[in-house]
Scaffold this motif. Structure first.
Motif, PDB file in Angstrom:
ATOM      1  N   GLN A   1      -5.036  -6.033  -1.937  1.00 28.12           N
ATOM      2  CA  GLN A   1      -5.934  -6.116  -0.766  1.00 28.12           C
ATOM      3  C   GLN A   1      -5.381  -5.392   0.457  1.00 28.12           C
ATOM      4  O   GLN A   1      -5.671  -5.735   1.594  1.00 28.12           O
ATOM      5  N   LYS A   2      -4.542  -4.438   0.238  1.00 27.24           N
ATOM      6  CA  LYS A   2      -4.145  -3.586   1.369  1.00 27.24           C
ATOM      7  C   LYS A   2      -3.723  -2.226   0.829  1.00 27.24           C
ATOM      8  O   LYS A   2      -3.333  -2.123  -0.343  1.00 27.24           O
ATOM      9  N   TYR A   3      -3.818  -1.240   1.700  1.00 32.78           N
ATOM     10  CA  TYR A   3      -3.424   0.096   1.260  1.00 32.78           C
ATOM     11  C   TYR A   3      -1.910   0.239   1.292  1.00 32.78           C
ATOM     12  O   TYR A   3      -1.261  -0.387   2.124  1.00 32.78           O
ATOM     13  N   PRO A   4      -1.377   1.023   0.384  1.00 29.83           N
ATOM     14  CA  PRO A   4       0.082   1.148   0.356  1.00 29.83           C
ATOM     15  C   PRO A   4       0.571   2.021   1.498  1.00 29.83           C
ATOM     16  O   PRO A   4      -0.162   2.859   2.010  1.00 29.83           O
ATOM     17  N   LYS A   5       1.791   1.806   1.885  1.00 28.22           N
ATOM     18  CA  LYS A   5       2.441   2.690   2.846  1.00 28.22           C
ATOM     19  C   LYS A   5       3.071   3.789   1.995  1.00 28.22           C
ATOM     20  O   LYS A   5       3.972   3.509   1.218  1.00 28.22           O
ATOM     21  N   LEU A   6       2.565   5.004   2.117  1.00 23.58           N
ATOM     22  CA  LEU A   6       3.040   6.036   1.199  1.00 23.58           C
ATOM     23  C   LEU A   6       4.362   6.651   1.640  1.00 23.58           C
ATOM     24  O   LEU A   6       5.209   6.977   0.823  1.00 23.58           O
ATOM     25  N   ILE A   7       4.516   6.846   2.914  1.00 23.57           N
ATOM     26  CA  ILE A   7       5.756   7.477   3.378  1.00 23.57           C
ATOM     27  C   ILE A   7       6.241   6.761   4.633  1.00 23.57           C
ATOM     28  O   ILE A   7       5.468   6.086   5.301  1.00 23.57           O
ATOM     29  N   ARG A   8       7.486   6.962   4.937  1.00 17.66           N
ATOM     30  CA  ARG A   8       8.024   6.396   6.162  1.00 17.66           C
ATOM     31  C   ARG A   8       9.057   7.371   6.694  1.00 17.66           C
ATOM     32  O   ARG A   8       9.691   8.111   5.934  1.00 17.66           O
ATOM     33  N   ARG A   9       9.161   7.405   8.000  1.00 19.81           N
ATOM     34  CA  ARG A   9      10.062   8.349   8.637  1.00 19.81           C
ATOM     35  C   ARG A   9      11.499   7.948   8.327  1.00 19.81           C
ATOM     36  O   ARG A   9      11.833   6.764   8.398  1.00 19.81           O
TER      37      ARG A   9
END
Ligand code: ADP
Length: 523
Positions: free
Chosen positions: A85-93
């Motif tokens: 029920q949530k979109y994934p965090k694809l990248i992070r700085r």
């Protein structure tokens, strides 16, 4: 029995081989997808390099079934959304050496306006009231994404002010993300949540190789201008700008909302193509432009007009043309032209007659602005000037919307002083206390610009620090124990003393601005 175990070993071996083959195929397909993605986006040299590194192993393949990398990621996002029920965090700085990740992610909390948003149902009578002239809500800048308190924040002079500013308003602000409606997280929230880390990520620009029809010289100029594109968010939020409520509202109406809600800005409401911010120096014009850059993820060209003239006298006409072409290429774009009067003073009036190159450059700027007005291109010119009366009338006509950024009002001056010199802050771990009658000081600073006030506050904070230098210097020569340092409290009398030594920079010009405003203010 023997026969059976031999058979099962053979089957297991074949299954392993098939697995390895699939893994190999997957790796190769990934490279081919990347190769085609790079080509599709115009990163031609990177694609060629990839092909060379794989000994021509990717060029000879095509991707089947219209698959591409973006689609693979979209599929993954949908899968993740259905499952969690949530979109994934694809990248992070990645954290840079010495950088505090928490502080970074907490320091930016903003609504992106890069994508058109569906309009929610609003009853006009419920529209939120605009805030009190000088009051600032700083709570959001002191909490991280999870709503927990961030490590102490340093003020602009290195003073720690977080403990003083955190108030109940902060809690309300913390609850905004991941709001639940009927037990479900709305898709909009999920998307915002997923995107929050990439909000202040370095901007990925389209490669110049896709910028067609350019000679070598033009490409060189394009590369020069590209250096003036903000790749990082300047991280100035509306609430960081003290006072200037009218100017903020007008800038939002003219620049931010048309990008955020394009469906509202058509026909007679079609967005302005040029806006002029004018007023005394040091009043927040550049800050307003930076807030636009922070809020709208348009490509932001930060151009100092005087540097165009001084560095590129001969070529400045071409430079202007390439600037607008690049802005169209990277659209939606905002071109911020600072110190406009240095390129657009009234023609023929500059001392010693006008330089031919500069005349041609002005004409080119006017031609380009006309081009924008007629086109549907999402390119917007934001200009700033301290001397609007020196501006060429032809240019003024093209900057249809003009907004005065005036000297701070008394409540705004008060808010500035208490922001820069709160009752308690710390510098280098040492407490700095102030006992200031903010109202009296604000009254005594009529005519001072925001930048003047900041300087006075800095000087007032410096006084007690200056007094301890002797103690610090003598300590360095001797033993290793750090002496206990106690800074003297900054008092109203100290502050008034500093004021007497610092004169406001633009007070005398204010009448001229208001006279100009009466004559030229657009709306
Ligand atoms: P200009 O109007 O000349 O473009 P700037 O926006 O560059 O002025 O302001 C110079 C500095 O003065 C800012 O970096 C900021 O520290 C301070 N300042 C000026 N006006 C304001 C304001 N309204 N709110 C907060 N800081 C301000």
């Amino acid at each position: 029995m023997m026969e059976l175990s031999y058979q099962s070993m053979k089957v297991a071996h074949q299954a392993r081989e098939a697995d390895e083959l699939r893994t190999e195929m997957r790796r190769k397909s990934l490279l081919i997808l990347i190769y085609h993605h790079l080509l599709g986006q115009g990163y031609v040299s990177a694609a060629v390099a990839l092909d060379q590194e794989t000994n021509g192993g990717v060029r000879r393949f095509e991707v089947c079934d219209n698959i591409d990398l973006e689609m693979v990621l979209m599929e993954y996002e949908s899968y993740h959304y259905v499952k969690f029920q949530k979109y994934p965090k694809l990248i992070r700085r990645t954290a840079e050496p010495g950088e505090n990740r928490n502080a970074r992610s907490g320091s930016v909390k903003r609504s992106s306006c890069s994508a058109a948003k569906p309009l929610p149902k609003i009853n006009p009578s419920q529209s939120p009231k605009s805030g009190n002239g000088a009051k600032r809500t700083t709570a959001s800048s002191h909490t991280n994404e999870n709503g927990s308190a961030l490590p102490p924040e340093l003020s602009e002079f290195g003073l720690n002010v977080s403990s003083i500013r955190n108030g109940p308003a902060g809690e309300a602000a913390n609850n905004r993300k991941g709001q639940m409606t009927d037990g479900k997280v709305s898709i909009n929230d999920a998307v915002k949540g997923a995107g929050s880390d990439s909000d202040h990520m370095e901007r990925l620009l389209k490669p110049l190789s896709g910028f067609s029809g350019m000679s070598g010289e033009m490409r060189e100029l394009a590369a020069i201008i590209s250096r003036d594109i903000y790749l990082h968010s300047p991280n100035v939020r509306w609430e960081d700008i003290i006072g200037l409520e009218d100017a903020k509202r007008l800038v939002k109406e003219a620049v931010v909302y048309p990008i955020k809600y394009p469906q509202l800005f058509t026909g007679i409401l079609s967005p302005w193509k040029g806006l002029l911010l004018y007023g005394p120096p040091g009043t927040g014009k550049t800050l307003l432009a930076k807030a636009v850059a922070t809020e709208c993820k348009t490509t932001f060209f930060n151009i100092s007009a005087s540097s165009i003239v001084s560095k590129w006298r001969g070529d400045s006409e071409k430079l202007v043309r390439v600037l607008f072409e690049l802005a169209r290429y990277h659209a939606p774009s905002t071109i911020f032209l600072d110190e406009l009067e240095s390129v657009m003073s009234q023609r023929g009036t500059s001392m010693g007659g006008e330089h031919e190159g500069s005349r041609r450059m002005k004409t080119e700027l006017l031609v380009q602005m006309d081009g924008l007005a007629k086109s549907e291109d999402l390119v917007f010119v934001l200009a700033a000037s301290n001397l609007p009366w020196e501006l060429d009338h032809a240019m003024l006509r093209r900057l249809e919307k003009r907004i005065i950024v005036s000297l701070p009002s008394s409540p705004a001056r008060q808010a500035m002083i208490s922001h820069w010199l709160p009752p308690l802050s710390s510098t280098g771990g040492v407490e700095l206390r102030t006992e200031l009658d903010y109202e009296t000081l604000a009254k005594g600073m009529e005519g001072y610009s925001g930048s003047d006030i900041r300087l006075v506050c800095k000087e007032a904070a410096m006084r007690p620090v200056r007094k301890i230098f002797d103690a610090l210097e003598s300590h360095q020569d001797g033993d290793t124990d750090v002496p206990a340092i106690q800074l003297e409290t900054v008092t109203t009398a100290d502050f008034l003393e500093v004021i007497t030594h610092t004169k406001p920079s633009a007070r005398n010009l204010m009448d001229k601005y208001t006279a100009w405003e009466r004559e030229y203010e657009s709306v």
